[in-house]
Each structure stands twice: as C-alpha cells, then as structure tokens.
Motif scaffolding. Structure first.
Motif, short mmCIF file in Angstrom:
data_model
loop_
_atom_site.label_atom_id
_atom_site.label_comp_id
_atom_site.label_asym_id
_atom_site.label_seq_id
_atom_site.Cartn_x
_atom_site.Cartn_y
_atom_site.Cartn_z
N PHE A 205 0.82 -1.21 0.00
CA PHE A 205 0.00 0.00 0.00
C PHE A 205 0.86 1.27 0.00
O PHE A 205 0.34 2.37 -0.17
N LYS A 206 2.16 1.10 0.20
CA LYS A 206 3.06 2.26 0.15
C LYS A 206 3.26 2.70 -1.29
O LYS A 206 3.11 1.92 -2.22
N ASP A 207 3.63 3.97 -1.46
CA ASP A 207 4.00 4.45 -2.79
C ASP A 207 5.42 3.99 -3.11
O ASP A 207 6.30 4.02 -2.24
N LEU A 208 5.63 3.60 -4.34
CA LEU A 208 6.97 3.20 -4.77
C LEU A 208 7.96 4.34 -4.60
O LEU A 208 7.70 5.48 -4.99
N GLU A 209 9.10 4.04 -4.01
CA GLU A 209 10.21 4.99 -3.92
C GLU A 209 11.45 4.36 -4.53
O GLU A 209 11.82 3.24 -4.18
N MET A 210 12.08 5.07 -5.43
CA MET A 210 13.32 4.60 -6.01
C MET A 210 14.45 4.70 -4.99
O MET A 210 14.42 5.57 -4.11
N ALA A 211 15.43 3.82 -5.10
CA ALA A 211 16.58 3.85 -4.20
C ALA A 211 17.60 4.88 -4.70
O ALA A 211 17.89 4.94 -5.89
N ARG A 212 18.09 5.69 -3.78
CA ARG A 212 19.21 6.60 -4.08
C ARG A 212 20.48 5.88 -3.63
O ARG A 212 20.86 5.93 -2.47
N LEU A 213 21.10 5.18 -4.55
CA LEU A 213 22.18 4.27 -4.20
C LEU A 213 23.48 5.02 -3.90
O LEU A 213 23.85 5.96 -4.61
N ASP A 214 24.16 4.58 -2.86
CA ASP A 214 25.47 5.13 -2.53
C ASP A 214 26.50 4.65 -3.54
O ASP A 214 26.43 3.51 -4.03
N VAL A 215 27.44 5.50 -3.87
CA VAL A 215 28.51 5.16 -4.80
C VAL A 215 29.84 5.48 -4.14
O VAL A 215 30.07 6.61 -3.70
N ILE A 216 30.71 4.48 -4.08
CA ILE A 216 32.05 4.66 -3.53
C ILE A 216 33.03 4.89 -4.67
O ILE A 216 33.02 4.14 -5.66
N ASP A 217 33.85 5.90 -4.55
CA ASP A 217 34.89 6.17 -5.54
C ASP A 217 36.20 5.56 -5.07
O ASP A 217 36.86 6.08 -4.16
N ASN A 218 36.58 4.44 -5.65
CA ASN A 218 37.86 3.82 -5.27
C ASN A 218 38.98 4.22 -6.23
O ASN A 218 40.08 3.69 -6.15
N LYS A 219 38.63 5.14 -7.17
CA LYS A 219 39.62 5.67 -8.11
C LYS A 219 40.33 4.56 -8.90
O LYS A 219 41.51 4.65 -9.22
N ARG A 220 39.54 3.53 -9.23
CA ARG A 220 40.07 2.42 -10.01
C ARG A 220 39.15 2.12 -11.19
O ARG A 220 37.99 2.55 -11.22
N ASN A 221 39.66 1.36 -12.14
CA ASN A 221 38.91 1.05 -13.36
C ASN A 221 38.09 -0.22 -13.16
O ASN A 221 38.39 -1.28 -13.72
N ASN A 222 37.04 -0.13 -12.36
CA ASN A 222 36.18 -1.27 -12.08
C ASN A 222 35.37 -1.63 -13.33
O ASN A 222 35.05 -0.77 -14.14
N LYS A 223 35.01 -2.90 -13.44
CA LYS A 223 34.27 -3.35 -14.62
C LYS A 223 33.14 -4.29 -14.20
O LYS A 223 33.30 -5.09 -13.27
N SER A 224 32.03 -4.21 -14.92
CA SER A 224 30.90 -5.09 -14.67
C SER A 224 30.52 -5.80 -15.96
O SER A 224 30.58 -5.22 -17.04
N TYR A 225 30.10 -7.06 -15.81
CA TYR A 225 29.79 -7.90 -16.96
C TYR A 225 28.44 -8.59 -16.79
O TYR A 225 27.98 -8.82 -15.66
N ASN A 226 27.85 -8.95 -17.93
CA ASN A 226 26.59 -9.69 -17.96
C ASN A 226 26.82 -10.89 -18.88
O ASN A 226 26.31 -10.96 -19.98
N LYS A 227 27.62 -11.84 -18.38
CA LYS A 227 28.06 -12.96 -19.22
C LYS A 227 27.95 -14.29 -18.49
O LYS A 227 27.78 -14.34 -17.27
#
Length: 238
Positions: free
Chosen positions: A167-189
């Motif tokens: 019954f609550k209204d949908l609220e989007m998440a405001r996600l925290d982002v950490i800057d580790n100053k590195r070239n991180n990569k994400s995959y969908n494989k």
C-alpha cells in the motif's frame, strides 16, 4: 579472515563472477579494483551503477531541460490514465490484480513502475543520459520494487492477500557510490566463458547451490530491467 590468511597484501584486482545483489563486490570495492559479473540483467544493472560507476551522476542534460532531480520527477509526476491505457505498460497489464488477477504489485505502483521505466528509456534514446546515468536510474527503480512487492522474498509466487507494504507508494533507491579511483568493470556474461577472459588476484565464487536457475525466482525484476516484453506463462506469469 580467509582473505588475509591467503594473500600478501599486494593484490589489486578482486573478481566476483556470481555477483547477485552486489553486496560482496561493493564491500571490497574500497580495497580493490573490482570486476563483477552476473548472468541476470537486473544484477548487471545494479553492478554498473554501484561497482563500475565511481561517482554519483550529475544529470546535467536533464537539468538543462528543467529536471533538477530526476528521482523526484519520476516518483511524483502525475500520470494520466490516457497515457498508460494507450501504451504498452507491461507490468500494469501482466502483474496486477486489476488487469490479470496476478497480485505482484498494486495497480498504482505498477503504473508508476511502467511510467518510470518508459521515461528512463526515452531519456536514453533522446541522449539526455550518459550510460552510467541510465544504469544508475534503472538500478534505483529495480532496488525500489521489492519494497512494494507482494511476495515473501522471491518472485516465484505472489501472496494471495495484500501485504501492508504494497500500500506504500513506490520509492526509487538513491544508491550510494564509492569512488575507489580504479577502473572497475561489470559484466553480464556466462561465468564459464568470462573466467577465460579475466585476469585478477582474488576470485570470489558464490554459484547457485542447486540445479534450479535463479531467473524464475527474480523474473519480474528481470523483466523490468530488460523491458523486452517477454512471452509469459502460467499463473505466476514467468
């Protein structure tokens, strides 16, 4: 403890190739360059937003057209009945009691989910979002949906009576982002193929623990993530 006992302290790259919700990848992001992966698209979206991404987006192009806070805009813009009756609001048409007796989300929240998803895609197509801004907004939607879903934990089935959280209204998440100053990569494989492509120092493996695939248990989040109008079947609309 396990890592400290088996490493020298000179390791740079942490690989998490069954990333799921991304909790492990995000936990180790302050210490290492992180490579994350998951076969499920909604998980990949969350990793793009919080692992690969190192800064909270500025949404400068949206600001230029008068949208100062896209989250507030997406959550609060009034949706006319005409808008969603004349368009393919997939969640509204396939996962609500009003439309098809499936009780995954309330009609009100389903309409909001579809409006947000369609708007994010339109902004992307109009080149009003950078790639990481797109994934950040989409991850915020995906992370917000479970808090208003009529389920016990996964989407393999819905409850037969409305839980109070629906019954609550949908609220989007405001996600925290950490800057580790590195070239991180994400995959969908496929992890079996990806493992042949990656090089790193620490490999974390948390694969499925039985023969059942995760996709059916998270099919609604996967559908919202891809928004590819899949052919669905059965009482639960998998």
């Amino acid at each position: 403890m396990v890592i400290s006992e088996n490493t020298t302290g000179n390791e740079d790259i942490f690989c998490d190739i069954f990333s799921g919700t991304g909790a492990v990848a995000r936990y180790f992001k302050p210490r290492y360059e992180v490579y994350s992966n998951d076969a499920l698209h909604f998980s990949y979206v969350i990793q793009k937003a919080t692992v690969e991404n190192n800064t909270k987006p500025s949404f400068s192009k949206l600001k230029n057209i008068g949208i100062g806070d896209p989250f507030n805009f997406l959550e609060e813009t009034q949706i006319r009945m005409l808008d969603y009756n004349n368009s393919n609001y997939f969640v509204t048409k396939n996962y609500t009691h009003d439309s098809c007796k499936r009780m995954y989300v309330s009609n009100k929240n389903a309409v909001r989910i579809d409006f947000i998803r369609n708007t994010i895609e339109a902004w992307k197509n109009e080149k009003l979002l950078t790639e990481l801004e797109y994934y950040y907004l989409l991850a915020g939607l995906i992370e917000g949906v479970p808090s208003v879903s009529n389920i016990t934990g996964t989407y393999g089935a819905y409850l037969k009576h409305w839980d109070k959280r629906t019954f609550k209204d949908l609220e989007m998440a405001r996600l925290d982002v950490i800057d580790n100053k590195r070239n991180n990569k994400s995959y969908n494989k496929d992890s079996n193929k990806l493992i042949e492509e990656l090089e790193g120092d620490i490999l974390y493996l948390d694969p499925p623990y039985n023969s059942r695939q995760y996709a059916p248990n998270y099919h609604l989040l996967e559908t919202i993530s891809k928004y590819d109008y899949p052919e669905i079947h059965g009482v639960t609309g998998m």
